[in-house]
Motif scaffolding. Structure first.
Motif, mmCIF file in Angstrom:
data_model
loop_
_atom_site.group_PDB
_atom_site.id
_atom_site.type_symbol
_atom_site.label_atom_id
_atom_site.label_comp_id
_atom_site.label_asym_id
_atom_site.label_seq_id
_atom_site.Cartn_x
_atom_site.Cartn_y
_atom_site.Cartn_z
ATOM 1 N N GLN A 1 34.282 -23.499 -16.508
ATOM 2 C CA GLN A 1 35.231 -24.589 -16.712
ATOM 3 C C GLN A 1 36.225 -24.151 -17.778
ATOM 4 O O GLN A 1 35.846 -23.581 -18.803
ATOM 5 C CB GLN A 1 34.511 -25.856 -17.158
ATOM 6 C CG GLN A 1 35.407 -27.082 -17.228
ATOM 7 C CD GLN A 1 34.594 -28.354 -17.442
ATOM 8 O OE1 GLN A 1 33.523 -28.316 -18.049
ATOM 9 N NE2 GLN A 1 35.076 -29.478 -16.942
ATOM 10 N N ALA B 1 44.556 -28.711 -18.187
ATOM 11 C CA ALA B 1 43.595 -29.677 -18.738
ATOM 12 C C ALA B 1 43.601 -31.003 -17.980
ATOM 13 O O ALA B 1 42.607 -31.727 -17.984
ATOM 14 C CB ALA B 1 43.896 -29.916 -20.215
ATOM 15 N N GLY B 2 44.696 -31.308 -17.319
ATOM 16 C CA GLY B 2 44.801 -32.595 -16.615
ATOM 17 C C GLY B 2 44.179 -32.589 -15.226
ATOM 18 O O GLY B 2 44.176 -33.624 -14.547
ATOM 19 N N ILE B 3 43.666 -31.459 -14.799
ATOM 20 C CA ILE B 3 43.074 -31.382 -13.458
ATOM 21 C C ILE B 3 41.575 -31.663 -13.548
ATOM 22 O O ILE B 3 40.826 -30.922 -14.178
ATOM 23 C CB ILE B 3 43.303 -29.990 -12.825
ATOM 24 C CG1 ILE B 3 44.794 -29.680 -12.745
ATOM 25 C CG2 ILE B 3 42.685 -29.934 -11.434
ATOM 26 C CD1 ILE B 3 45.102 -28.289 -12.227
ATOM 27 N N LYS B 4 41.155 -32.727 -12.886
ATOM 28 C CA LYS B 4 39.744 -33.090 -12.883
ATOM 29 C C LYS B 4 38.978 -32.205 -11.890
ATOM 30 O O LYS B 4 39.493 -31.851 -10.846
ATOM 31 C CB LYS B 4 39.583 -34.563 -12.500
ATOM 32 C CG LYS B 4 38.144 -35.057 -12.509
ATOM 33 C CD LYS B 4 38.060 -36.509 -12.053
ATOM 34 C CE LYS B 4 36.614 -36.980 -12.017
ATOM 35 N NZ LYS B 4 36.499 -38.386 -11.533
ATOM 36 N N ASP B 5 37.743 -31.870 -12.235
ATOM 37 C CA ASP B 5 36.854 -31.091 -11.368
ATOM 38 C C ASP B 5 37.450 -29.727 -11.014
ATOM 39 O O ASP B 5 37.355 -29.268 -9.872
ATOM 40 C CB ASP B 5 36.547 -31.854 -10.075
ATOM 41 C CG ASP B 5 35.700 -33.082 -10.314
ATOM 42 O OD1 ASP B 5 34.937 -33.082 -11.297
ATOM 43 O OD2 ASP B 5 35.788 -34.031 -9.518
ATOM 44 N N LEU B 6 38.034 -29.062 -12.009
ATOM 45 C CA LEU B 6 38.584 -27.719 -11.796
ATOM 46 C C LEU B 6 37.563 -26.689 -12.285
ATOM 47 O O LEU B 6 37.181 -26.691 -13.458
ATOM 48 C CB LEU B 6 39.902 -27.552 -12.562
ATOM 49 C CG LEU B 6 40.532 -26.152 -12.506
ATOM 50 C CD1 LEU B 6 40.914 -25.778 -11.073
ATOM 51 C CD2 LEU B 6 41.759 -26.082 -13.421
ATOM 52 N N TYR B 7 37.095 -25.821 -11.375
ATOM 53 C CA TYR B 7 36.080 -24.834 -11.735
ATOM 54 C C TYR B 7 36.409 -23.473 -11.111
ATOM 55 O O TYR B 7 36.991 -23.397 -10.027
ATOM 56 C CB TYR B 7 34.701 -25.269 -11.226
ATOM 57 C CG TYR B 7 34.216 -26.554 -11.836
ATOM 58 C CD1 TYR B 7 33.615 -26.575 -13.099
ATOM 59 C CD2 TYR B 7 34.358 -27.757 -11.153
ATOM 60 C CE1 TYR B 7 33.171 -27.760 -13.661
ATOM 61 C CE2 TYR B 7 33.916 -28.950 -11.703
ATOM 62 C CZ TYR B 7 33.324 -28.948 -12.957
ATOM 63 O OH TYR B 7 32.897 -30.124 -13.517
ATOM 64 N N VAL C 1 39.188 -27.011 -6.915
ATOM 65 C CA VAL C 1 39.113 -28.401 -7.373
ATOM 66 C C VAL C 1 38.093 -29.126 -6.495
ATOM 67 O O VAL C 1 38.403 -29.551 -5.371
ATOM 68 C CB VAL C 1 40.484 -29.097 -7.291
ATOM 69 C CG1 VAL C 1 40.374 -30.530 -7.816
ATOM 70 C CG2 VAL C 1 41.525 -28.314 -8.084
ATOM 71 N N PRO D 1 33.926 -31.333 -6.958
ATOM 72 C CA PRO D 1 32.865 -31.775 -7.879
ATOM 73 C C PRO D 1 31.833 -30.668 -8.106
ATOM 74 O O PRO D 1 31.497 -29.913 -7.189
ATOM 75 C CB PRO D 1 32.233 -32.968 -7.143
ATOM 76 C CG PRO D 1 33.292 -33.456 -6.217
ATOM 77 C CD PRO D 1 34.043 -32.227 -5.793
ATOM 78 N N GLN E 1 34.942 -35.312 -0.183
ATOM 79 C CA GLN E 1 34.310 -34.514 -1.240
ATOM 80 C C GLN E 1 32.873 -34.157 -0.872
ATOM 81 O O GLN E 1 31.948 -34.272 -1.672
ATOM 82 C CB GLN E 1 34.356 -35.250 -2.587
ATOM 83 C CG GLN E 1 35.761 -35.448 -3.123
ATOM 84 C CD GLN E 1 35.777 -35.964 -4.541
ATOM 85 O OE1 GLN E 1 34.953 -36.776 -4.941
ATOM 86 N NE2 GLN E 1 36.733 -35.505 -5.327
#
Length: 398
Positions: free
Chosen positions: A274, A283-289, A364, A366, A392
């Motif tokens: 992460q 930083a504003g992207i949720k669930d970015l791995y 992107v 979960p 998802q």
């Protein structure tokens, strides 16, 4: 005193007959003690049910057979067993002050079932009824594919196995590990699903069935659950549920995977990272791995992350680290790119020398789904799945 006037001292002290003697026993000293009444199976059944009734009175709800609280779970399993037996229901009806034995009419649809759940009986804490994140699977043509849990009539043959395994867990001889996929579902293995231990007692013969228009090999299992129930689900079905519900395997302590043999060669690590970037665009992207592969330790691999465009020019945090065996890095990269192609991050980074670089291993999705995909990659199951960004979920390829 004449001979006629002589009185027998015994006759003068006691009444003239036994009835008078008993009548004079006002304190009940001559009563014969009652023999203890033999406890029958009906008595035991009633006592067992009254414990369930008392739980309902004390807590205002029926006991759950899926809770982690052992005492409550035993009562819940006991009630489940009673409800599965019409003779027991009839015998206990007179003791049922809370309507615990009333069997409601079957709802006409799932919507009717949920709408009629006034007591929130379906709101179980372990999400046993939540199928929102299960893969979308095409129904097989044969109704024989559906398996339901039922009371295990031979549970006494397996109960000691669960007690032994719990003792080994307490002693540290065995431990809980992440589920490693379909190949590990073997006869004699123990797993934990939704907090309940299960034992794979038997693996049936392989049969070919048509699923979604294509032939697939299937094996029926005999799965025994520690709550006294069993199921004849398919091997693939158990694997899917263990994946989706984050089930665990029980393995020997110090052995990462019981399916690793001497001939297997460690090929490296699959890792999930992460980004710790303070760039608002990142930083504003949720669930970015980032999902990648390393032959060396992951710590060594990410040592220079802040200066590498492949890590988005920022420090990273290790979220997951899977040790792999017999895995080709090129095959891993191809599978990851294919499965998560729809949600691959599309961004251009500039390195310290001003060169442009498009990182290809950031996705992107979960974390739960990513972990599921990695396990399915290592087991080989992933070849038939893709990621659906809208739901998802990992779904079967059309």
């Amino acid at each position: 005193m004449s001979e006629a006037e002589v009185v027998d001292p015994v006759d003068s002290a006691y009444p003239g007959n036994f009835q008078e003697l008993f009548d004079a026993d006002v304190d009940g000293l001559l009563d014969a003690p009652e023999k203890p009444k033999k406890v029958t199976s009906s008595d035991r059944l009633e006592r067992a049910f009254l414990e369930v009734v008392e739980f309902r009175r004390a807590h205002g709800r029926i006991p759950s057979s899926t809770t982690r609280e052992i005492a409550e779970r035993k009562l819940g399993a006991r009630l489940d067993g009673i409800l599965a037996n019409e003779e027991k229901i009839a015998a206990l009806k007179r003791l049922d002050e809370f309507g615990l034995l009333e069997v409601p009419e079957a709802p006409a649809s799932l919507d009717d079932l949920l709408a009629g759940d006034d007591l929130d009986l379906l709101g179980d804490e372990f999400g046993l009824l939540d199928v929102s994140d299960l893969p979308v699977r095409k129904a097989p043509n044969s109704p024989d594919s559906v398996a339901k849990r039922k009371k295990s009539v031979e549970f006494d043959q397996f109960e000691h196995l669960f007690k032994t395994k719990h003792a080994e867990l307490a002693e540290g001889a065995v431990t809980l590990a992440a589920f490693r996929g379909l190949p590990t579902v073997q006869e004699g293995r123990f797993f934990v699903l939704n907090g309940i231990m299960l034992f794979v007692a038997e693996v049936g013969e392989t049969k070919t069935m048509v699923v979604g228009g294509k032939a697939e090999p299937k094996q029926r299992l005999r799965v025994i659950f520690e709550n006294g129930t069993e199921s004849s689900m398919y091997r693939q079905s158990l694997s899917i549920r263990l994946h989706e519900q984050e089930g665990q395997a029980i393995v020997r302590t110090g052995v990462e995977d019981e399916e690793i043999f001497d001939a297997d060669k460690e090929s490296g690590h699959i890792y999930v990272l992460q980004s710790l970037s303070d760039d608002a665009q990142i930083a504003g992207i949720k669930d970015l791995y980032k999902i990648g592969f390393s032959r060396n330790s992951v710590e060594q691999r990410i040592a220079n992350a802040a200066n590498a465009p492949t890590y988005l020019m920022a420090p990273v945090e290790i979220v997951a680290d899977y040790r792999t065996y017999n895995l080709k890095p090129s095959a891993l990269e191809h599978l990851l790119h294919r499965v998560f192609a729809e949600v691959r991050l599309d961004i251009t980074q500039i390195d310290t020398k001003g060169r442009k670089y498009d990182p290809s291993e950031w996705f992107v999705a979960p974390l739960k789904v990513i972990n599921q995909a990695i396990n399915m990659i290592m087991s080989g199951e992933i070849v038939d799945y893709v990621y659906d960004a809208e739901t998802q979920q990992l779904v079967e390829r059309g």
